[in-house]
Design a protein around this motif. Structure first.
Motif, PDB file in Angstrom:
ATOM      1  N   GLU A   1      48.237  35.096  24.381  1.00  0.00           N
ATOM      2  CA  GLU A   1      47.777  36.159  23.387  1.00  0.00           C
ATOM      3  C   GLU A   1      46.772  37.240  23.462  1.00  0.00           C
ATOM      4  O   GLU A   1      47.040  38.307  22.357  1.00  0.00           O
ATOM      5  CB  GLU A   1      47.237  35.248  22.480  1.00  0.00           C
ATOM      6  CG  GLU A   1      48.233  34.059  22.513  1.00  0.00           C
ATOM      7  CD  GLU A   1      49.489  33.763  20.872  1.00  0.00           C
ATOM      8  OE1 GLU A   1      49.176  35.342  20.607  1.00  0.00           O
ATOM      9  OE2 GLU A   1      50.103  34.146  21.219  1.00  0.00           O
ATOM     10  N   ASP A   2      45.838  37.543  24.235  1.00  0.00           N
ATOM     11  CA  ASP A   2      45.211  38.840  24.095  1.00  0.00           C
ATOM     12  C   ASP A   2      44.159  38.560  25.382  1.00  0.00           C
ATOM     13  O   ASP A   2      44.816  38.301  26.710  1.00  0.00           O
ATOM     14  CB  ASP A   2      43.777  38.264  23.578  1.00  0.00           C
ATOM     15  CG  ASP A   2      43.142  36.918  23.688  1.00  0.00           C
ATOM     16  OD1 ASP A   2      43.079  36.946  24.855  1.00  0.00           O
ATOM     17  OD2 ASP A   2      42.882  36.567  22.681  1.00  0.00           O
ATOM     18  N   GLN A   3      43.699  39.920  25.128  1.00  0.00           N
ATOM     19  CA  GLN A   3      42.638  40.062  27.181  1.00  0.00           C
ATOM     20  C   GLN A   3      41.800  38.856  27.427  1.00  0.00           C
ATOM     21  O   GLN A   3      41.590  38.775  28.855  1.00  0.00           O
ATOM     22  CB  GLN A   3      42.216  41.484  26.773  1.00  0.00           C
ATOM     23  CG  GLN A   3      42.225  42.915  28.044  1.00  0.00           C
ATOM     24  CD  GLN A   3      42.952  42.223  29.075  1.00  0.00           C
ATOM     25  OE1 GLN A   3      43.952  43.058  28.515  1.00  0.00           O
ATOM     26  NE2 GLN A   3      43.364  42.406  29.982  1.00  0.00           N
ATOM     27  N   ALA A   4      41.446  37.986  26.742  1.00  0.00           N
ATOM     28  CA  ALA A   4      40.094  37.394  27.297  1.00  0.00           C
ATOM     29  C   ALA A   4      41.574  36.446  27.926  1.00  0.00           C
ATOM     30  O   ALA A   4      40.938  35.772  28.777  1.00  0.00           O
ATOM     31  CB  ALA A   4      40.071  36.827  26.547  1.00  0.00           C
ATOM     32  N   GLU A   5      43.104  35.880  27.503  1.00  0.00           N
ATOM     33  CA  GLU A   5      43.811  35.086  27.837  1.00  0.00           C
ATOM     34  C   GLU A   5      43.729  35.516  29.682  1.00  0.00           C
ATOM     35  O   GLU A   5      44.125  35.231  30.514  1.00  0.00           O
ATOM     36  CB  GLU A   5      44.909  34.663  27.329  1.00  0.00           C
ATOM     37  CG  GLU A   5      44.154  33.179  26.652  1.00  0.00           C
ATOM     38  CD  GLU A   5      45.973  33.222  25.964  1.00  0.00           C
ATOM     39  OE1 GLU A   5      47.000  33.182  26.630  1.00  0.00           O
ATOM     40  OE2 GLU A   5      45.665  32.555  24.886  1.00  0.00           O
ATOM     41  N   ILE A   6      44.523  36.588  29.593  1.00  0.00           N
ATOM     42  CA  ILE A   6      44.842  37.547  30.550  1.00  0.00           C
ATOM     43  C   ILE A   6      43.795  37.061  31.958  1.00  0.00           C
ATOM     44  O   ILE A   6      43.865  37.090  32.362  1.00  0.00           O
ATOM     45  CB  ILE A   6      45.099  39.437  30.739  1.00  0.00           C
ATOM     46  CG1 ILE A   6      46.203  38.546  30.058  1.00  0.00           C
ATOM     47  CG2 ILE A   6      45.446  39.394  32.131  1.00  0.00           C
ATOM     48  CD1 ILE A   6      46.815  39.976  29.431  1.00  0.00           C
ATOM     49  N   ASP A   7      42.720  37.853  31.750  1.00  0.00           N
ATOM     50  CA  ASP A   7      41.246  37.967  32.244  1.00  0.00           C
ATOM     51  C   ASP A   7      41.073  36.982  32.866  1.00  0.00           C
ATOM     52  O   ASP A   7      41.174  35.800  34.060  1.00  0.00           O
ATOM     53  CB  ASP A   7      39.981  38.249  32.023  1.00  0.00           C
ATOM     54  CG  ASP A   7      40.280  40.069  31.430  1.00  0.00           C
ATOM     55  OD1 ASP A   7      40.894  40.429  31.961  1.00  0.00           O
ATOM     56  OD2 ASP A   7      39.504  40.292  30.619  1.00  0.00           O
TER      57      ASP A   7
ATOM     58  N   VAL B   1      50.609  36.962  35.133  1.00  0.00           N
ATOM     59  CA  VAL B   1      50.059  36.801  34.440  1.00  0.00           C
ATOM     60  C   VAL B   1      50.226  38.211  33.084  1.00  0.00           C
ATOM     61  O   VAL B   1      49.819  39.325  33.879  1.00  0.00           O
ATOM     62  CB  VAL B   1      48.240  36.836  34.404  1.00  0.00           C
ATOM     63  CG1 VAL B   1      47.530  36.971  33.550  1.00  0.00           C
ATOM     64  CG2 VAL B   1      48.415  36.090  36.074  1.00  0.00           C
ATOM     65  N   VAL B   2      51.013  38.193  31.867  1.00  0.00           N
ATOM     66  CA  VAL B   2      51.354  38.930  30.923  1.00  0.00           C
ATOM     67  C   VAL B   2      51.233  39.018  29.772  1.00  0.00           C
ATOM     68  O   VAL B   2      51.051  37.696  29.100  1.00  0.00           O
ATOM     69  CB  VAL B   2      52.809  40.192  31.342  1.00  0.00           C
ATOM     70  CG1 VAL B   2      53.243  39.834  33.048  1.00  0.00           C
ATOM     71  CG2 VAL B   2      54.000  38.516  31.246  1.00  0.00           C
ATOM     72  N   PRO B   3      51.315  39.561  28.771  1.00  0.00           N
ATOM     73  CA  PRO B   3      50.609  39.876  27.212  1.00  0.00           C
ATOM     74  C   PRO B   3      51.746  39.606  26.744  1.00  0.00           C
ATOM     75  O   PRO B   3      53.514  40.213  26.857  1.00  0.00           O
ATOM     76  CB  PRO B   3      50.132  40.980  26.866  1.00  0.00           C
ATOM     77  CG  PRO B   3      50.733  42.080  27.941  1.00  0.00           C
ATOM     78  CD  PRO B   3      50.563  41.342  29.233  1.00  0.00           C
ATOM     79  N   LYS B   4      52.126  38.497  25.261  1.00  0.00           N
ATOM     80  CA  LYS B   4      53.012  38.537  24.946  1.00  0.00           C
ATOM     81  C   LYS B   4      53.675  39.772  24.391  1.00  0.00           C
ATOM     82  O   LYS B   4      54.645  39.640  24.028  1.00  0.00           O
ATOM     83  CB  LYS B   4      52.868  37.092  24.081  1.00  0.00           C
ATOM     84  CG  LYS B   4      52.604  36.212  24.602  1.00  0.00           C
ATOM     85  CD  LYS B   4      52.412  34.976  22.742  1.00  0.00           C
ATOM     86  CE  LYS B   4      52.233  33.526  23.888  1.00  0.00           C
ATOM     87  NZ  LYS B   4      52.208  32.657  22.366  1.00  0.00           N
ATOM     88  N   LEU B   5      53.369  40.663  24.012  1.00  0.00           N
ATOM     89  CA  LEU B   5      53.905  41.912  23.659  1.00  0.00           C
ATOM     90  C   LEU B   5      54.391  42.831  24.782  1.00  0.00           C
ATOM     91  O   LEU B   5      54.833  43.704  24.006  1.00  0.00           O
ATOM     92  CB  LEU B   5      52.780  42.277  23.246  1.00  0.00           C
ATOM     93  CG  LEU B   5      51.495  43.412  24.016  1.00  0.00           C
ATOM     94  CD1 LEU B   5      51.983  44.886  23.790  1.00  0.00           C
ATOM     95  CD2 LEU B   5      49.707  43.191  22.845  1.00  0.00           C
ATOM     96  N   VAL B   6      54.566  42.678  26.000  1.00  0.00           N
ATOM     97  CA  VAL B   6      55.282  43.118  26.516  1.00  0.00           C
ATOM     98  C   VAL B   6      56.710  43.302  26.031  1.00  0.00           C
ATOM     99  O   VAL B   6      56.883  44.739  26.458  1.00  0.00           O
ATOM    100  CB  VAL B   6      55.117  43.331  28.509  1.00  0.00           C
ATOM    101  CG1 VAL B   6      55.587  43.375  28.913  1.00  0.00           C
ATOM    102  CG2 VAL B   6      53.501  43.391  28.171  1.00  0.00           C
TER     103      VAL B   6
ATOM    104  N   LYS C   1      46.056  43.822  37.488  1.00  0.00           N
ATOM    105  CA  LYS C   1      45.526  43.380  36.418  1.00  0.00           C
ATOM    106  C   LYS C   1      46.404  43.781  35.119  1.00  0.00           C
ATOM    107  O   LYS C   1      45.409  44.841  35.331  1.00  0.00           O
ATOM    108  CB  LYS C   1      44.225  42.527  36.267  1.00  0.00           C
ATOM    109  CG  LYS C   1      44.106  41.794  34.800  1.00  0.00           C
ATOM    110  CD  LYS C   1      42.947  40.810  34.220  1.00  0.00           C
ATOM    111  CE  LYS C   1      42.084  42.052  34.601  1.00  0.00           C
ATOM    112  NZ  LYS C   1      40.361  41.579  34.040  1.00  0.00           N
ATOM    113  N   ILE C   2      46.549  43.346  33.925  1.00  0.00           N
ATOM    114  CA  ILE C   2      47.523  43.707  32.668  1.00  0.00           C
ATOM    115  C   ILE C   2      46.258  44.349  32.430  1.00  0.00           C
ATOM    116  O   ILE C   2      45.565  43.082  32.366  1.00  0.00           O
ATOM    117  CB  ILE C   2      48.829  42.871  32.274  1.00  0.00           C
ATOM    118  CG1 ILE C   2      50.197  43.223  33.419  1.00  0.00           C
ATOM    119  CG2 ILE C   2      48.739  44.046  31.075  1.00  0.00           C
ATOM    120  CD1 ILE C   2      50.426  44.849  33.819  1.00  0.00           C
TER     121      ILE C   2
END
Length: 163
Positions: free
Chosen positions: A86-92, A122-127, A151-152
């Protein structure tokens, strides 16, 4: 007819360790069953009776099986699992947890290899939405930005999209 597709991950001897590792990373996850090798078939499988055969587990409700099948097959980036964030925190979070003791040279474009040699994206849903119009300049900028990342970085993708 209801069909459930369950990915089976082939390990040498680390099926239980891997399942417990993954369950510890993903919320709402659990081990659901463990089976063990019997004496029968030993001339084929070569495993000691009582050692772990399979571990059934769920990651966020998605069922998986981990199999201790021996060293004949190894993981390849040709098969990976996507963690849609969902967001950068999840990606991290997922990048850090899944990448522990993995091969840092395998990190590229959102891909990270875990300590078992398995590849995760590990990618954002918005890609997908940002890449939908492959003829647009915005799409090309986003794609070029992704190709340069390990890392995205969502903020960087949004800047690339905006131009």
């Amino acid at each position: 007819m209801t069909t459930t597709i369950v990915p089976c991950l082939w390990f040498d001897t680390q099926a239980e360790e891997a399942a417990r590792y993954y369950v510890g990373i993903f919320k709402n996850s659990k081990i659901t069953a463990i089976t063990y090798y019997p004496d029968e078939g030993n001339e084929i499988h070569g495993k000691k009776a009582g050692t772990v055969l399979t571990v059934a587990f769920e990651l966020n409700g998605q069922p998986f099986t981990a199999l201790n099948g021996g060293p004949q097959f190894q993981f390849s980036p040709a098969v990976s699992l996507q963690v849609m964030c969902e967001d950068q925190a999840e990606i991290d979070y997922y990048w850090e947890k899944l990448g522990v003791d993995g091969d840092p040279t395998a990190q590229r474009c959102g891909w990270v290899e875990d300590k078992f040699g398995f590849s995760w994206q590990v990618v954002p849903k918005l890609v997908p939405a940002l890449l939908l119009d492959h003829n647009s300049a915005a799409c090309r900028r986003v794609f070029a930005a992704i190709m340069e990342m390990d890392k995205i970085d969502i903020a960087e993708l949004q800047r690339a999209y905006a131009g």
